[in-house]
Scaffold this motif. Structure first.
Motif, PDB file in Angstrom:
ATOM      1  N   TRP B 181       0.858  -1.183   0.000  1.00  0.00           N
ATOM      2  CA  TRP B 181       0.000   0.000   0.000  1.00  0.00           C
ATOM      3  C   TRP B 181       0.895   1.235   0.000  1.00  0.00           C
ATOM      4  N   ALA B 182       0.300   2.412  -0.125  1.00  0.00           N
ATOM      5  CA  ALA B 182       1.075   3.632   0.037  1.00  0.00           C
ATOM      6  C   ALA B 182       1.408   3.765   1.516  1.00  0.00           C
ATOM      7  N   PHE B 183       2.538   4.383   1.818  1.00  0.00           N
ATOM      8  CA  PHE B 183       3.011   4.416   3.196  1.00  0.00           C
ATOM      9  C   PHE B 183       2.017   5.126   4.129  1.00  0.00           C
ATOM     10  N   PRO B 184       1.535   4.429   5.165  1.00  0.00           N
ATOM     11  CA  PRO B 184       0.639   5.084   6.097  1.00  0.00           C
ATOM     12  C   PRO B 184       1.445   5.678   7.251  1.00  0.00           C
ATOM     13  N   GLY B 185       1.632   6.983   7.230  1.00  0.00           N
ATOM     14  CA  GLY B 185       2.428   7.593   8.305  1.00  0.00           C
ATOM     15  C   GLY B 185       2.170   9.078   8.393  1.00  0.00           C
ATOM     16  N   ILE B 186       2.731   9.683   9.406  1.00  0.00           N
ATOM     17  CA  ILE B 186       2.474  11.110   9.628  1.00  0.00           C
ATOM     18  C   ILE B 186       3.062  11.949   8.498  1.00  0.00           C
ATOM     19  N   GLU B 189       1.127  11.762   5.257  1.00  0.00           N
ATOM     20  CA  GLU B 189      -0.097  12.574   5.246  1.00  0.00           C
ATOM     21  C   GLU B 189       0.244  14.058   5.153  1.00  0.00           C
ATOM     22  N   GLU B 190       1.274  14.461   5.899  1.00  0.00           N
ATOM     23  CA  GLU B 190       1.661  15.879   5.895  1.00  0.00           C
ATOM     24  C   GLU B 190       2.054  16.355   4.499  1.00  0.00           C
ATOM     25  N   ARG B 191       2.696  15.469   3.759  1.00  0.00           N
ATOM     26  CA  ARG B 191       3.152  15.866   2.425  1.00  0.00           C
ATOM     27  C   ARG B 191       2.138  15.500   1.340  1.00  0.00           C
ATOM     28  N   GLY B 192       0.945  15.071   1.770  1.00  0.00           N
ATOM     29  CA  GLY B 192      -0.155  14.942   0.825  1.00  0.00           C
ATOM     30  C   GLY B 192      -0.135  13.685  -0.021  1.00  0.00           C
ATOM     31  N   ILE B 193      -0.172  12.522   0.635  1.00  0.00           N
ATOM     32  CA  ILE B 193      -0.184  11.270  -0.117  1.00  0.00           C
ATOM     33  C   ILE B 193      -1.432  11.166  -1.000  1.00  0.00           C
ATOM     34  N   SER B 194      -2.568  11.637  -0.495  1.00  0.00           N
ATOM     35  CA  SER B 194      -3.803  11.612  -1.296  1.00  0.00           C
ATOM     36  C   SER B 194      -3.630  12.418  -2.563  1.00  0.00           C
ATOM     37  N   HIS B 195      -3.107  13.626  -2.394  1.00  0.00           N
ATOM     38  CA  HIS B 195      -2.930  14.525  -3.524  1.00  0.00           C
ATOM     39  C   HIS B 195      -1.946  13.935  -4.529  1.00  0.00           C
ATOM     40  N   GLY B 222      -4.600   1.966  -3.498  1.00  0.00           N
ATOM     41  CA  GLY B 222      -4.228   3.188  -4.201  1.00  0.00           C
ATOM     42  C   GLY B 222      -2.729   3.278  -4.455  1.00  0.00           C
ATOM     43  N   GLY B 223      -1.943   2.676  -3.587  1.00  0.00           N
ATOM     44  CA  GLY B 223      -0.501   2.672  -3.758  1.00  0.00           C
ATOM     45  C   GLY B 223      -0.084   1.985  -5.054  1.00  0.00           C
TER      46      GLY B 223
END
Lengths: 267, 377
Positions: B181-186, B189-195, B222-223
């Motif tokens: 998967w895409a890396f699940p971490g702080i 998220e801060e650098r916008g994995i969704s985006h 999604g990863g």
């Protein structure tokens, strides 16, 4: 969290955020916002349309699309059964409503997700509706406004749900190529596969205060990484601080803000 | 995930046992027994000098038929295990076997360089390409450095940057997907994995150069999709591709990760199922016993697929290529129904038929008229 689930609790209810007893009629007048702490409650899609669109202007498309259960999925109950229960509970066919509406006199294509319907998870129907909304926006040369709220891709549709991410993104690429305006209004919660597709692709991304926004669930992050999550992690404010949200807009101002942006973009 | 109890050699024997370094999976236990029998026969030969070659031959054929039987009837969960096999060939292996003249490029020009996704200029067949692949790492040190192939936003942004470079110079893009998967971490998220993922999906849908994506092992959520919007999407026979890991799905729907076998079945994540659902275009065959038993064979299959796909995709004009890609994505997995639309379509068809009948009748009448006039004239 009784009131979060839309249970009519009578005249008075306890706010899930601040714990104050609030008069339900006051909350309703404030569009589902707590008068004490401004906590924005989740609202169902029809209510949201009533909040956003000019009265009696909403004209719905693709009313009765429903899933064909391609995986014949069964966990504790069959997926078909789950859908029926959700339909009975909410009176809706699926987790997203699309149509044409006017917002302060400006015509728009409007898509609204319904967090009361399997947490507005995205399966083939939500994907298809989102794509149709984008296509209609191109056809009619109108701005596309989408109110997102979702737990992510719908597990019960497996890879079919996953492909909807690509599908919606591709439709938005075409809208973008056609010069269309796409405004996202992220509401609580905008996560997972929806966050990693159409909810992050807005030309403009607005968000409601304190709405949860993120990709991976906070519990997943906490468990896999074994870390304490910082205060306010994955909120709209956090996302704005890190550069992924243009403006945080209280619910009462959404109509004005959307209309203003449409005017600025000359649409 | 795996066990290596099967890798034990017979009684620490000094007799020449064929060196067996395969890590056996749980469901491969029958093979371990046969392997053990062969080793014992060899030991016996060493001690008594009795000829056992016929017996060994028999056991070897039993081994082959058991292997075949096990692998033709893999359950979805067993497929997951094979796809995650510690010895399964990775992107870095294919960079040595399938691709030549590999020139790795680093960095997303914004935050950093993510080792979980490798991007490189390379040659394959007669093509110059940009190859982009998840990197799971070979040993524990590498695995930690690249987060076991779980990419951060900078990984996806690096991939997109290199895709744009490929577009500029007319190189096709080849993606190798292999991630949990895409890396699940702080930080993620801060650098916008969704985006980052969303942007890849959107830009890959309109990239003006051919894209071929192959799921070589794990296609996790999604990863994986972030490198899998393409003109051709294929899966290796024993790889899997899913919206969520079977463990994650079991934890959410059955409230216990123990039900992962059920989840694996329910999610329909095998290449056969995905093919049936129309979520992928092709399945690349693996040798009997999985890619890890014959990496050279599987590399040859991959090369053949990539070169064949690029040969045909490069013949298309770019606008046609992009339009076809978008149409393909548009039609994919449209599993919905609408009674109202069916009714409307039926009515429209009926009306059309009625008008056609009316017009054809009037033309027939007028036709008759002309004939009669002709006769009379």
């Amino acid at each position: 969290m009784v009131d979060e689930k839309g249970v009519p609790a009578g005249l008075w209810a306890r706010c899930a955020a601040c714990g104050h007893m609030v008069y339900e009629k006051d909350v309703e007048k404030l569009l589902g916002v707590c008068p004490e702490c401004s906590h924005h409650r989740r609202v169902d899609a029809r209510t949201r349309i009533r909040h956003l669109a000019d009265p009696d202007t909403f004209e719905e498309f693709s009313v009765d699309l429903k899933s064909t259960d391609p995986l014949k999925f069964k966990d504790r109950i069959p997926y078909k059964e789950r859908l029926k229960r959700e339909q009975a509970k909410t009176g809706e066919v699926e987790a997203m409503i699309i149509g044409k509406a006017f917002i302060r006199g400006r015509p728009v294509i409007l898509g609204v997700m319904n967090p009361m319907f399997i947490m507005a998870s995205m399966g083939a129907v939500v994907g298809e509706k989102m794509v149709r909304a984008a296509e209609r926006a191109v056809e009619d040369n109108l701005p596309l406004v989408v109110v997102t709220a979702s737990g992510g891709a719908r597990m019960q549709e497996g890879v079919v749900a996953l492909t909807q991410m690509a599908k919606t993104a591709s439709a938005l690429a075409q809208l973008d190529d056609a010069g269309g305006l796409y405004i996202v209004v992220a509401t609580d919660p905008t996560t997972g596969g929806v966050s990693a597709s159409f909810a992050s692709l807005g030309d403009i991304v607005l968000a409601e205060p304190k709405a949860m926004m993120g990709f991976a669930g906070p519990r997943v992050i906490q468990n896999t990484m074994n870390v304490e999550l910082p205060e306010g992690f994955q909120t709209a404010e956090f996302m704005m601080e890190h550069g992924f949200v243009d403006r945080i807009v209280p619910r009462s101002d959404l109509r004005t803000e959307i209309a203003r942006i449409i005017d600025f973009c000359g649409k | 995930m795996s066990n290596d109890e099967g890798a034990t050699q017979a009684n620490g024997s000094v007799v020449a046992v064929p060196l067996n370094t395969t890590t056996y999976l749980d469901f491969e236990k029958p093979l371990v027994r046969i392997e053990h029998d062969i080793a014992e026969l060899q030991l016996e030969h060493g001690q008594t000098k009795r000829s056992v070659s016929a017996d060994i031959k028999q056991q070897r054929s039993r081994y082959r038929s058991t292997l075949k039987r096990l692998y033709t009837n893999l359950t979805p969960w067993e497929t997951v295990l094979v796809a995650r096999h510690p010895q399964r060939p990775l992107t870095t292996d294919y960079l040595k076997t399938v691709f030549r003249d590999v020139c790795e490029l680093h960095g997303d020009r914004c935050f950093g360089d993510d080792d979980a996704i490798i991007t490189a200029f390379a040659r394959v067949g007669g093509h110059r390409v940009m190859v982009i692949g998840h990197n799971k790492g070979k040993d524990i040190k590498e695995r930690v450095a690249c987060n076991f192939g779980c990419a951060h936003p900078e990984g996806y942004r690096k991939a997109l940057g290199k895709m744009r470079l490929a577009q500029k110079y007319g190189l096709p893009v080849v993606c190798l997907v292999d991630t949990q998967w895409a890396f699940p971490g702080i930080g993620s998220e801060e650098r916008g994995i969704s985006h980052a993922i969303a942007t890849n999906l959107m830009e890959m849908a309109r990239l003006k150069t051919p894209i071929v994506s192959v799921v070589i092992g794990e296609g996790g959520s999604g990863g994986a999709l972030g490198l899998a919007v393409a003109d051709r999407v294929a899966m290796f026979q024993h790889s899997f591709y899913s919206v969520i890991s079977p463990e994650g799905c079991a934890a959410i729907l059955w409230k216990t990760a123990e039900r992962r076998q059920h989840a694996a079945e329910a999610l329909r994540l095998t290449s056969t199922e995905l093919s049936r659902l129309g979520a992928i275009d092709d399945v690349i065959p693996e040798p009997v016993g999985g890619a890890h038993r014959d990496p050279a064979a599987v590399a040859a299959n991959l090369e053949k697929y990539i070169v064949g796909s690029l040969d045909s995709l490069k013949r298309m004009k770019l606008p046609t290529l992009v339009r076809k890609r978008q149409e393909r994505v548009r039609q994919m997995c449209s599993f919905y129904e609408s009674p109202l639309e069916v009714k409307a379509a039926a009515e429209a068809a009926k009306e059309k038929l009625a008008t056609r009948r009316a017009t054809s009748r009037s033309s027939r009448i007028s036709g008759r008229f002309t004939r009669r006039e002709k006769i009379s004239g």
